[in-house]
Motif scaffolding. Sequence first.
Motif, short mmCIF file in Angstrom:
data_model
loop_
_atom_site.label_atom_id
_atom_site.label_comp_id
_atom_site.label_asym_id
_atom_site.label_seq_id
_atom_site.Cartn_x
_atom_site.Cartn_y
_atom_site.Cartn_z
N LEU A 32 10.54 22.55 -12.54
CA LEU A 32 9.21 23.30 -12.69
C LEU A 32 8.02 22.21 -13.00
CD1 LEU A 32 10.72 25.81 -15.10
CD2 LEU A 32 10.31 26.29 -12.83
N ASP A 35 4.77 23.61 -12.17
CA ASP A 35 4.36 25.14 -12.32
C ASP A 35 3.91 25.23 -13.95
OD1 ASP A 35 4.16 27.78 -12.50
OD2 ASP A 35 6.54 28.13 -12.33
N ALA A 38 5.05 28.44 -16.17
CA ALA A 38 6.49 28.80 -16.50
C ALA A 38 6.75 28.90 -17.87
CB ALA A 38 7.47 27.60 -15.80
N THR A 66 9.13 31.93 -13.93
CA THR A 66 8.26 31.07 -13.05
C THR A 66 7.19 32.08 -12.22
OG1 THR A 66 9.90 31.14 -11.37
CG2 THR A 66 10.03 29.25 -13.06
#
Length: 129
Positions: A32, A35, A38, A66
Amino acid sequence: MQTDIYYRDITRTENLENYLMERVEKILSDFLRYDSDAHVTVRVETDRHRTNARRPNYMCEILVKTSWMKNPLKVQKSDPNFRTCVAKCTGALKVILSKQSSLKQQHRRRDRALETDAQLTDFEWLNTF
């Protein structure tokens, strides 16, 4: 990435908090990284309380939401040892995320529309379907 940790029937200590954050962020930092939306929720609780006749049993649950997955991932493991319980849960999460990531990469490798090298005309591109 936002991480929330919830405790139930366990006294929260700084040592437990650091251990959980270290294990979870170590696994999720690779998957992640880009991202920022998230959201990770970690729940730790005691299934069975300690008595003279039995030992406690701990349960760890990790929920990952996510932006690139439709459904959130949920991993839940239990064990009589707290650290083993957390290790099992993060290990299972790592396996699931690596499978998701490899499927995502395979899809990109097979998709002709995402290839920059292919110089196809409109007619050839329509025939690929």
